[in-house]
Design an enzyme around this catalytic site. Structure first.
Site, PDB file in Angstrom:
ATOM      1  N   GLU A  19      41.874  38.322  37.829  1.00  0.00           N
ATOM      2  CA  GLU A  19      40.783  37.362  37.665  1.00  0.00           C
ATOM      3  C   GLU A  19      40.512  37.018  36.197  1.00  0.00           C
ATOM      4  O   GLU A  19      39.422  37.236  35.662  1.00  0.00           O
ATOM      5  CB  GLU A  19      39.509  37.896  38.329  1.00  0.00           C
ATOM      6  CG  GLU A  19      39.642  38.063  39.837  1.00  0.00           C
ATOM      7  CD  GLU A  19      38.411  38.620  40.504  1.00  0.00           C
ATOM      8  OE1 GLU A  19      38.308  38.536  41.738  1.00  0.00           O
ATOM      9  OE2 GLU A  19      37.527  39.162  39.790  1.00  0.00           O
ATOM     10  N   GLU A  58      42.144  37.698  47.577  1.00  0.00           N
ATOM     11  CA  GLU A  58      40.958  38.500  47.886  1.00  0.00           C
ATOM     12  C   GLU A  58      39.921  37.632  48.584  1.00  0.00           C
ATOM     13  O   GLU A  58      39.707  36.483  48.208  1.00  0.00           O
ATOM     14  CB  GLU A  58      40.296  39.055  46.614  1.00  0.00           C
ATOM     15  CG  GLU A  58      41.071  40.086  45.849  1.00  0.00           C
ATOM     16  CD  GLU A  58      40.288  40.584  44.638  1.00  0.00           C
ATOM     17  OE1 GLU A  58      39.034  40.477  44.651  1.00  0.00           O
ATOM     18  OE2 GLU A  58      40.907  41.067  43.684  1.00  0.00           O
TER      19      GLU A  58
END
Length: 660
Positions: A148, A304
Site C-alpha cells: 500500500e 485485500e
C-alpha cells in the site's frame, strides 16, 4: 500467474504471529475453505533480517514448503513497508518528516523517507535475497513488493527528500528561469537564484505557492514509484514470476496510479468499505471499475478486502449476512480474477486485532466461518469466466494531478469537492445500470460514446486537445462546474474561464458565483442546485436550462454545444439524487446509449469467448426480476427469464452469444 488457470481465493497470511501448532490448523482450514493463494512475508523484515546484512529464512522456508504440500500457492512479499527497529536506530535521519517538521518514529507501520539512500539500499538488498532464494520454488507464483504505497505516508520533508526534489526539478525544468516562470515566483517575491534555495513546501505563514506544492506532490508520487521499481528490478534479476504491488485505488489520493499501472505486471488493489455509508456497495463498484481501468481492461487482483468489520474507522460496522458474498462477487463482476482478504486468521495482538478475517476469533462454529467456506465454493464455481473481460461504453475522467491541484489553498469555495462530484455522477450512472470505465483525459477515448468530467479543474494542453478531438469525431462530453480552469502549473490561461474548454463548450464564464453555506438555487426546469453557479455567456452553445433565482438568475445553468460531429454539455451547479439522474439520463439519451435500470440489482457483464457471464447482485430487501435466462454458475442450475433474483442474493448467468 503461473499454475492453475482459475479465479484465486485466499488472503494475507501471517504465520509469524502464531506458534507452529497453529500453522497445521490454519492450513487445514484453508483447504476446507478452498483457499488456493496466500500472501506472506509482508511485515516480516525484522524476522528475516534480524541484523543488517544477517538473514534468517528458516521460518519462511518451512511455511512455504508446508503451503506447497497443501497445494496452496504463494504471493511472496518483500517486507519493506515496515523497516525493523535496527534500521531506525542506525539511520535516524531516514525517518519520514511531516510538513510541520516532526520526524515520525518507529512503532507503527509505513515507510521511512522514500528518498533515503539507506532505505533504498536496504530494501533492494532484502528483495534481491528473497528472489535469489525463492525464485525457483514451485509454490511462488507472484511477487508482492512492499504494501500500500502512499499509506500512511506519501510526502516526506526530510533532508534527503529536499535534495531529491531539487534534482527532480532540475530534470523537469532544466533552468531556474524556466522554473521561476512556471511557478510564477515574481508573485510575493518568491524568485529563486539557486537550486539549493528551493525547499520542500513546508508549513508557512499563509498559503504556499500552489505550483510549488503541486510539483512536490508529483515528485512524492514519483519517489515512491522509484522505490517500487528498484525492488522490482532487484527481484527480476532472479525471478520469472509476475511482480505487483497492492494499490489503494480510490482510497489513497496521493499516488498517481495511472503512472504506476504501467510498471506492474498485474494490477492489484486493496479495498475497504466505508462501513457507515448506506450506499457503500456503489462506492465498492466505483473502486473496482477504477482498478479495472488502471489495468487497461485486463483482469486484476483484489489483493485485500474484509470479511466483516475493519478496525480503523470511527465506527467499525460488521457486515450483515450475505454482505461479504455480495461484496466479493461484485469485485469479480467488474474484472477481478482473484478474491483475497486481509487476513486469513484474526489476530490476538497488535493494532489490528479487531479486524475481521477468514478464520474469525469465534472459530469454526461461527456464521462468518461458514460464509467464508461457502464463498470459497462460489469463487471456485467462477472458473469458466477466468480471463474474461468487462466492456464499457461510458467513461468518467479521473486525473490525480487535477485533484491535487484543486485541493490546494484558497479556492473559490470550501464546498468544492472533486471526490464528491465524481461519486455523485458515478452513482447516477450505477442507478441507470451503466458500466463505467475511468480514463485519464489524455488517453484514447475513441471507444466511448460518452465521457463525463464531473471534476477536471486542471487540464494540460495535450488533454485539452484530446478532448476536443474526441468531441469533433462524434463523442459526447459532459462537464460539471469548475472544470478546465487551470493548466499544468495551476496557472490560469489567458482570457475568460474555462480557458482550455471555451471552444468545445461554446461558452465563457465571466465570473464564478459560488453559493453560501446551505444555499440552494432553482433551475428553470424545476431542478435544485447547490454549492455553485456561474455567470455564463454563450458563444455558440444552447441554453438547456437557466437559473431561476440566486446570484446567476437568468443566466444559463445547463448548456449543450454541437462541436464537429459530437457535442459537449456543461452543468453549472451541483445537482443531487433524482435531479442529477435526470441530467445524466438526458446526456445518455442524446448519445443513444443503451441502459437498463434494475433498481437494487447490480448487473454487470463479463465477456468470454462466445459466452457472456452476467452477474446479477441484489442489494435490496425484495426479490427482483432480471429478465435473463441461462446457466447459473453458482448453483449449477438453469434459470429462466422470469426467475427473480432473490433479495440479498447473487447469481452469475452464463449466456451464449446470440441467446436472449
Amino acid at each position: 500467474m503461473p499454475g492453475r488457470q482459475t479465479v484465486r481465493f485466499g488472503g494475507d497470511y501471517n504465520p509469524e504471529q502464531w506458534p507452529r501448532e497453529v500453522w497445521d490448523e490454519d492450513i487445514r482450514l484453508m483447504q476446507d475453505a478452498g483457499v488456493n493463494l496466500v500472501s506472506i512475508g509482508i511485515f516480516s523484515w525484522a524476522l528475516l533480517e534480524p541484523e543488517e546484512g544477517v538473514y534468517d529464512f528458516a521460518m519462511l522456508d518451512e511455511i512455504i514448503d508446508r503451503l506447497h504440500a497443501a497445494d496452496i500457492d504463494v504471493d511472496l512479499a518483500t517486507p519493506t513497508a515496515s523497516p525493523p527497529a535496527w534500521f531506525y536506530r542506525r539511520y535516524p535521519h531516514s525517518r519520514a518528516v511531516t510538513r510541520d517538521g516532526m520526524p515520525l518514529a518507529f512503532g507503527s507501520r509505513g515507510i521511512v523517507s522514500p528518498s533515503s539512500p539507506e532505505y533504498r539500499r536496504a530494501a533492494t538488498a532484502i528483495a534481491a535475497k528473497l528472489a535469489e532464494r525463492y525464485a525457483q520454488h514451485p509454490a511462488v507464483v507472484l511477487w508482492h513488493v512492499h504494501n500500500e504505497y502512499g499509506t500512511p505516508v506519501t510526502e516526506s520533508y526530510d533532508d534527503a527528500s529536499v535534495t531529491a526534489f531539487q534534482t527532480w526539478l532540475r530534470k523537469r525544468y532544466a533552468s531556474l528561469d524556466a522554473l521561476n516562470a512556471a511557478w510564477g515566483t515574481n508573485f510575493w517575491g518568491q524568485r529563486y537564484g539557486a537550486w539549493e534555495e528551493i525547499d520542500a513546501p513546508r508549513t508557512s505563514g499563509t498559503a504556499s505557492n500552489p505550483a510549488h506544492r503541486l510539483d512536490f506532490a508529483r515528485f512524492s508520487s514519483a519517489a515512491l514509484l522509484e522505490c517500487f521499481k528498484a525492488e522490482r528490478d532487484a527481484i527480476r534479476e532472479h525471478a520469472p514470476q509476475p511482480i505487483t504491488t497492492n494499490f489503494m485505488a480510490g482510497m489513497c489520493p496521493s499516488v498517481d496510479l495511472w503512472r504506476w499501472a504501467d510498471e506492474v505486471d498485474i494490477v492489484a488493489n486493496d479495498h475497504y468499505l466505508s462501513a457507515e455509508q448506506p450506499d457503500n456497495h456503489i462506492h465498492l463498484s466505483r473502486a473496482a471499475d477504477l482498478t479495472r481501468s488502471l489495468a487497461r481492461g485486463k483482469p486484476w487482483i483484489l489483493m485485500e478486502h474484509s470479511t466483516s468489520a475493519v478496525n480503523w474507522q470511527p465506527r467499525n460496522i460488521a457486515k450483515r449476512p450475505g454482505e461479504m458474498r455480495r461484496n466479493s462477487l461484485a469485485h469479480a463482476a467488474r474484472g477481478a480474477d482473484a478474491v483475497l482478504f486481509f487476513q486469513v486468521r484474526a489476530g490476538q495482538k497488535g493494532a489490528e486485532k479487531f479486524h475481521s478475517a477468514l478464520i474469525p476469533q469465534a472459530g469454526e462454529t461461527s456464521r462468518k466461518w461458514r460464509e467464508s467456506v461457502a464463498l470459497g465454493a462460489d469463487v471456485a464455481a467462477l472458473a469458466p469466466l477466468f480471463g474474461s473481460r468487462v466492456d464499457a461504453r461510458v467513461a468518467i475522467a479521473w486525473d490525480w494531478e487535477s485533484f491535487w491541484a484543486q485541493d490546494l489553498d484558497w479556492r473559490p469555495s470550501v464546498d468544492l469537492d472533486h471526490r464528491e462530484r465524481i461519486e455523485a455522477f458515478y452513482a447516477a450512472l450505477w442507478r441507470r445500470g451503466v458500466t463505467v470505465d475511468f480514463v485519464h483525459p489524455a488517453a484514447d477515448l475513441t471507444g466511448y460514446d460518452v465521457v463525463f468530467a464531473p471534476a477536471l479543474y486542471l487540464i494540460e494542453d495535450d488533454a485539452a486537445a484530446n478532448l476536443r478531438e474526441y468531441a469533433a469525431q462524434g463523442g459526447t462530453l459532459a462537464f460539471s462546474y469548475f472544470s478546465g480552469i487551470v493548466s499544468t502549473n495551476d496557472d490560469v490561461p489567458t482570457g475568460p474561464y474555462p480557458g482550455q474548454l471555451r471552444d468545445v463548450l461554446g461558452l465563457v464564464i465571466e465570473e464564478f458565483l459560488p453559493l453560501r453555506a446551505g444555499e440552494q438555487v432553482t433551475l428553470s426546469d424545476g431542478r435544485r442546485g447547490r454549492v455553485w453557479s456561474d455567470d455564463i455567456e454563450l458563444r455558440g452553445a444552447t441554453s438547456v436550462a437557466e437559473f431561476a433565482d440566486g446570484p446567476g438568475v437568468g443566466r444559463p445553468a445547463v448548456t449543450k454545444h454541437s462541436f464537429g460531429d459530437g457535442a459537449a454539455w456543461y452543468l453549472a451547479t451541483a445537482l443531487d439524487g433524482a435531479d442529477l439522474d435526470g441530467f445524466v439520463t438526458r446526456v445518455l439519451d442524446s448519445a443513444a446509449v443503451d441502459y437498463s435500470p434494475l433498481g437494487d440489482v447490480e448487473s454487470v457483464v463479463r465477456r468470454g469467448d462466445g459466452v457472456d457471464y452476467v452477474f446479477q447482485i441484489n442489494h435490496g430487501a425484495q426479490d427482483a426480476g432480471a429478465g435473463i435466462s441461462g446457466h447459473d454458475l453458482l448453483t449449477d442450475k438453469s434459470v429462466a427469464s422470469d426467475d427473480p433474483v432473490r433479495a440479498g442474493s447473487v447469481r452469475v448467468v452464463a449466456v451464449r452469444h446470440g441467446q436472449p
